[in-house]
Design an enzyme around this catalytic site. Structure first.
Site: not given
Ligand code: COI
Length: 351
Positions: A95, A197, A233
Site C-alpha cells: 500500500r 494514506k 468512511e
Molecule cells: C490506522 O488505523 O492505523 C490509522 O492509520 C488511523 C490513524 C488515525 C490512527
C-alpha cells in the site's frame, strides 16, 4: 532505565517497566526508530536503527511545505508464550508503494519495508505489551525530506519507522461509538488522494471531527462529495453495514482507503458464510441496518451504537456490540494474537 522480567507459560521475556494496564492510543516513547534515506531518487540506501528522538529537517523540506508524505500503520502482538506476531506487514508495504506512486515519491521495496519493520520491532521488543494488554503499533513514514521551494517532488526522501505500545483507539473500547453524518465537509473527492494514506487526508478531517466531538459524538461518518448521499468512511476507519446475513461496505473507488483490516474482515465474513458486498451504500440504508461497525488497524473493529443524520438518530443493539460484529471481532483478534490457529496465513512470526 529500570527493567522487569515477566514469566508467562514456560518462556521468559523482558518487558519495559511500564503501566501496561492503562494503555490508550497515545504515543509512548520507545527505544529505537529506523531511518533509511533515498538521495538519488530511486533507491533507498541501507537503513539503520537509531535511538528514538527528534529528526532534523530543512524548513524547505517537501513534506513541510507541500505535504509530500505518507504513513502506514500496522501492529505486532505478543503471544502467551512470549513470542511476537506481525499482522500482514506485506500489505502495508504494497500500500505504501501505491501511495508513493500517487504523490511522486520513491518508496522502499517490499523486502526493504519488511526488513525495516522486523528490525524495528525486534529492537523495541520489550515494548510489545503482554498478552491481553494491547499491541505494538508500528508507524512507518515516508516523506520528502529534501529541500524544494518551487512546487515539485523533493530531491531527497526519508523512510522512518517508530513504534508505540497501544490499547484501544476509541476510549469506548468494545463499547459502541456514536457517529454523526457530516454534511458540510468531505474527506475526499474523485481523482484526489482519498484512496492513499497521504498525511494531508488526516489534517483535512480534523475540523469536522472537532465539531462532532464538541457535540458529544465519537467521530464523523463521511458522505461522497458528488451526491452527498453515499457512505465513504469514518475519519480513521472504514465502515460496514450488516443486514440479515449480508454485510456491505463502500466499494474502493479512489475516495476510500483500502484498509487492511477492511480486507481481512471481508475475507473472514465470507469464510463464515456471510454474503459480503462492496458497493454504494446510501445513507438511508443505515436506518434499516441490524448492525454497523468500523474497522481499521488502530480501531480493529468498533461497534457503532448510533448514527445521527440531519438530526435523526438511529441506534443499534442498545449501544452494545451486535452478534455479527462480535463474531467477526473474535475471529480476527484471536488470529492476530495467536490465540487460535492462523488458518488465513496472515500472521508473520518475528524471528
Ligand atoms: C490506522 O488505523 O492505523 C490509522 O492509520 C488511523 C490513524 C488515525 C490512527
Amino acid at each position: 532505565m529500570r527493567r522487569t522480567t515477566t514469566t508467562i507459560s514456560t518462556e521468559t521475556f523482558e518487558l519495559a517497566n511500564f503501566r501496561w494496564d492503562n494503555l490508550g492510543f497515545d504515543h509512548v516513547q520507545t527505544d529505537y526508530m529506523y531511518v533509511m534515506k533515498c538521495s538519488n531518487v530511486g533507491e533507498f540506501s541501507e537503513g539503520e536503527l537509531l535511538p528514538f528522538g527528534n529528526i532534523e529537517l530543512s524548513p524547505s523540506a517537501g513534506v513541510l511545505n507541500y505535504g509530500q508524505g505518507l504513513y502506514e500503520g500496522l501492529k505486532a502482538y505478543r503471544k502467551e508464550d512470549g513470542s511476537i506476531l506481525l499482522f500482514r506487514p506485506k500489505e502495508n508495504a504494497l500500500r505504501m508503494r501505491l501511495g508513493a506512486e500517487r504523490i511522486c515519491m520513491p518508496s522502499p521495496t517490499v523486502e526493504q519495508f519488511l526488513k525495516a519493520v522486523k528490525h524495528t520491532v525486534f529492537a523495541n521488543k520489550r515494548w510489545v505489551p503482554p498478552p491481553g494488554k494491547g499491541s505494538l503499533y508500528i508507524r512507518p513514514l515516508l516523506m520528502g525530506s529534501g529541500s524544494v521551494l518551487g512546487l515539485a517532488p523533493a530531491p531527497e526522501y526519508t523512510f522512518l519507522i517508530y513504534v508505540s505500545p497501544v490499547g484501544n483507539y476509541f476510549k469506548e473500547g468494545l463499547k459502541s461509538i456514536n457517529l454523526v453524518v457530516e454534511n458540510e465537509y468531505h474527506r475526499a473527492a474523485p481523482g484526489g488522494t482519498g484512496g492513499v494514506k497521504c498525511i494531508g487526508n488526516y489534517a483535512s478531517v480534523l475540523k469536522a471531527q472537532s465539531k462532532a466531538r464538541a457535540n458529544g459524538y465519537t467521530d464523523v461518518l463521511y458522505l461522497d462529495s458528488i451526491h452527498k448521499r453515499y457512505l465513504e468512511e469514518v475519519s480513521s476507519c472504514n465502515v460496514f453495514v450488516v443486514k440479515d446475513r449480508t454485510i456491505s461496505t463502500p466499494e474502493i473507488i479512489g475516495t476510500i482507503l483500502p484498509g487492511i483490516t477492511r480486507k481481512s474482515i471481508i475475507d473472514v465474513a465470507r469464510k463464515q458464510g456471510f454474503q459480503v458486498k462492496e458497493c454504494r451504500i446510501s445513507v438511508e440504508e443505515v436506518f434499516d441496518a441490524d448492525e454497523v461497525f468500523c474497522t481499521g488497524t488502530a480501531v480493529v473493529l468498533s461497534p457503532v451504537g448510533s448514527i445521527t443524520y440531519l438530526g435523526k438518530r438511529t441506534s443499534y443493539n442498545n449501544n452494545g456490540i451486535g452478534v455479527v460484529s462480535q463474531q467477526l471481532y473474535s475471529f480476527l483478534t484471536n488470529l492476530q494474537k495467536g490465540v487460535t490457529e492462523d488458518t488465513m496465513g496472515w500472521t508473520v512470526p518475528l524471528n
